[in-house]
Write an enzyme that holds these catalytic residues in place. Structure first.
Site, PDB file in Angstrom:
ATOM      1  N   GLU A   1      43.701  30.657  30.241  1.00 49.46           N
ATOM      2  CA  GLU A   1      43.195  31.403  31.392  1.00 49.46           C
ATOM      3  C   GLU A   1      44.251  31.482  32.503  1.00 49.46           C
ATOM      4  OE1 GLU A   1      39.418  30.115  33.314  1.00 49.46           O
ATOM      5  OE2 GLU A   1      38.533  31.812  32.274  1.00 49.46           O
TER       6      GLU A   1
ATOM      7  N   HIS B   1      45.021  17.745   7.089  1.00 46.17           N
ATOM      8  CA  HIS B   1      44.278  18.260   5.935  1.00 46.17           C
ATOM      9  C   HIS B   1      43.706  19.635   6.228  1.00 46.17           C
ATOM     10  CE1 HIS B   1      44.360  14.263   3.981  1.00 46.17           C
ATOM     11  NE2 HIS B   1      44.447  13.866   5.230  1.00 46.17           N
TER      12      HIS B   1
ATOM     13  N   LYS C   1      31.946  41.006  32.216  1.00 44.19           N
ATOM     14  CA  LYS C   1      30.842  40.576  33.074  1.00 44.19           C
ATOM     15  C   LYS C   1      30.077  41.774  33.604  1.00 44.19           C
ATOM     16  CE  LYS C   1      32.502  36.343  35.279  1.00 44.19           C
ATOM     17  NZ  LYS C   1      32.938  35.767  36.572  1.00 44.19           N
TER      18      LYS C   1
END
Lengths: 453, 453
Positions: free
Chosen positions: A281, A310, A422
């Site tokens: 951000e 792994h 938003k």
């Protein structure tokens, strides 16, 4: 006193073909210093406040926590992003694994902890089913006071509280802006206990504000030690931030696309998530500070050793050379356990080894294997994990990331890219003033059946 | 019947500048088909076994689980990587959030679940403190039978069991290779209940073998439905795998470096981790099948909506255009909750909305915001989350990843890059036969004090 070191051996020329030579080390420390000087100015002007949090008085927080001790079986923190990731890192590092499964007395009378971050009905339902309203403290955190996910989850939880307890306000704390926003207005009108996030402290830099400290203190953690660690880093070891920033700047300039944080302990798994927000951000920006379009930013990647040996290591070693690795080593693992007897002589070599030793051996082996593949890495070494070290490490990275951003002439403290989404969401939800976005949404969001298989 | 769709609207030319036009769609489906045909051949020859797992009989597993039901309060699974990630995905998606905090009867008599993956002493200690040996079933999983982390953790847990219970073997299940390896030898000698992983099923493709199914069944999940979902995908919807592979191949060829999987539900958070292993370990390869050095592979990135709108979205939208996004949408969220009253009229617009609705609106908003920034995305839409859908989705991706790899002429079924590190670790641990690696380690792992700050 701390014992945290930054080891850059495997990012310098003497070890690594693509590493920095001694002239470059100085050159890039100078570049990092440019970023650092810009940061200092912003702090001095009062625009940026997170470094000053180390000087705050903590008495009101610890007194509040003391008053609440033993009174609640559960603490539900309602918050998302910068309002929850720091706390999750703290909880993961410092509370026992499986903490919520311990009994009240095993927990020393401190509450269990639930994080209501996502507006995921299933998660919220099960948090409510796990808790009793009468025995629950709800801590709602939003810097702006209006974060839609947080307000929505809180409305659900508020109703749940109100239906069961007589004085719901005794079950709520608010952490928000001192003046602005819905939450502040509401907490004032209803005389709810409220703590404030200083105006010049943004969400992803707020872990040392009440955002992180109030819940941590309610959970019995020593927040003074956390702050002490952060403070000591600033007072005595800024050099480490400059060196680390120098390495990151160098590899960003070289075109490396991915910044991997790989602690070799499960206790710092959520710390890595916190770091990913901080990095992504702060550094992912379309424009530089002069308004030039640059689509800047490298991608942070969380990885946990030895687990991801792994999983991701195959790609790290044999895939493209586009990653810089930052390992974290813990020298002394808490409650380390020796393997004293083995099930079969085939694994006799494990006898006398401890799990912690094994974990660290695996780290050294991975460091070397990556070095042999000419992949750059640095390592942060801490003696142990505790409040002090966690505070130190968080502040270290809260310096590093803005230094890198400011050097590259971007603003590491804003997040303009999240607004558009938003606004569409507000439009879809029917918030007044966002009618235009419904139209824009309808025009843009066209899905043809032929492309749905 | 399933209701899962793959939506590629925002990766095609009519919506997106960088998308595939209709000729390219056909061209890339043909490329995907090349990979698919190679996969078919490997399956027909018996080299690769994961698709055949849908035909296995499940009675022995479900009968075993039934026999154990109600007898244990805790199930500790010892395994790492391919031996734990699939189970974690299953547990996260299908068991309640906070499952381990529910009482025995709330859990229907099924045990709590603990995953001993990392050799992290703190984690292992707290698993042991949370459980009583007399009330615990330990399920140790290693395909090879010799995974050092698993064997080490198991040795610690075996001692812990042996000191407290009379017949430790009644508290252990082994899941491993039918013939080879330490675990098989040991379980045979000690007459321990053992399930087998077919030889032609590798770790990251083993979730539908006993590796995933035995623990899932012990936890009360309907493994027959999971298999049914996987089977139906193969029987009726391979087309979806081809389309998805086509898109991924296209963007890999275009130079996109990062493959983001972003489910909009917290329930698929661990599914994304499972996917990251599948993608990274299968596709990150130094050599192609003809031995040409190519350092191939793009980097998988886990992200969870709406949480990461407050973390990674800023970078996704404003950073470099180097990512392909795969969203997962859940149409109907379990236990969805409507906001019926609000704390303040300022948020009146939320009244009547449900959390699930809000979550999906946020997804649409993010899809469109990314599309507007010319970032390619695809979306998988599922009606609900249950055993059937999870099985379906896992099999879908287990087809997609090898198809992509085989098209690019790499071997998606090996992981040669992890050997070097293992060998150093064995050397450091003093395993006989690895003395050379101690020497190599000492020569390579040189750390100069001047580079430790």
């Amino acid at each position: 006193m701390h014992n945290i070191k930054v080891d850059i051996n495997f990012a310098v020329k003497s070890s690594l073909k693509s590493g920095l030579d001694s002239i470059e080390i100085d050159e890039y420390k100078d570049k990092a210093n440019i970023g650092y000087q810009k940061l200092l100015k912003l702090v001095d002007k009062g625009d940026i406040g997170f470094p000053k949090l180390v000087d705050q008085a903590l008495d009101n927080i610890t007194a509040y926590a003391k008053k609440k001790l033993g009174k609640f079986n559960d603490l539900v923190v309602v918050g998302i992003g910068g309002s929850s990731l720091g706390l999750e890192a703290i909880v993961n590092a410092l509370l026992p694994h499986g903490y919520n499964s311990l009994t009240f007395s095993e927990r020393g009378g401190f509450p269990r902890i639930w994080i209501a971050d996502n507006v995921d009905p299933y998660k919220i339902q099960w948090i409510m089913k796990n808790c009793q309203p009468s025995d629950t403290l709800v801590c709602v955190i939003s810097k702006s006071g209006g974060t839609v996910e947080t307000v929505s989850n809180f409305n659900i939880l508020y109703k749940w509280l109100s239906e069961e307890v007589e004085k719901p306000k005794d079950h709520i704390i608010v952490i928000t802006d001192p003046e602005k926003g819905l939450l502040r207005k509401w907490s004032e009108e209803n005389e709810i206990d409220t703590f404030f996030v200083p105006k010049n402290v943004g969400g992803r830099f707020s872990v040392f504000s009440p955002v992180g400290l109030v819940p941590a203190s309610l959970l019995g953690l020593e927040i003074d030690k956390m702050i002490e660690g952060a403070k000591d880093f600033i007072a005595t070891n800024l050099q480490q931030a400059l060196v680390l920033s120098a390495i990151y700047i160098f590899y960003i300039e070289k075109g490396y696309k991915i910044n991997v944080l790989m602690p070799y302990t499960s206790r710092l798994s959520k710390f890595a998530d916190w770091y990913c927000q901080l990095w992504a951000e702060s550094l992912g920006k379309r424009y530089d500070k002069d308004g030039k379009e640059i689509f800047f930013g490298t991608t942070p990647l969380k990885s946990v050793g030895a687990i991801d040996q792994h999983s991701l290591l195959q790609l790290f070693k044999e895939g493209p050379d586009d990653k810089v690795f930052t390992f974290i080593e813990v020298l002394n693992h808490d409650a380390d356990k020796k393997i004293v007897s083995v099930m079969d002589e085939e694994v006799d070599y494990l006898k006398g080894k401890s799990l912690g030793e094994l974990l660290n051996y695996e780290l050294y082996a991975t460091e070397l294997a990556l070095k042999n593949a000419n992949r750059p890495s640095v390592k942060i070494v801490t003696d142990i994990i505790d409040e002090y070290r966690l505070g130190y490490l968080m502040m270290l990275f809260m310096y590093v990331v803005p230094i890198v951003g400011l050097y590259f002439n971007i603003n590491p403290f804003d997040q303009p890219g999240v607004e558009e989404g938003k606004n569409y969401a507000y439009g879809l939800l029917g918030l007044r003033g966002f009618e235009d976005y419904i139209k824009k949404f309808e025009q843009g969001y066209l899905k043809l059946d032929e492309y749905i298989i």
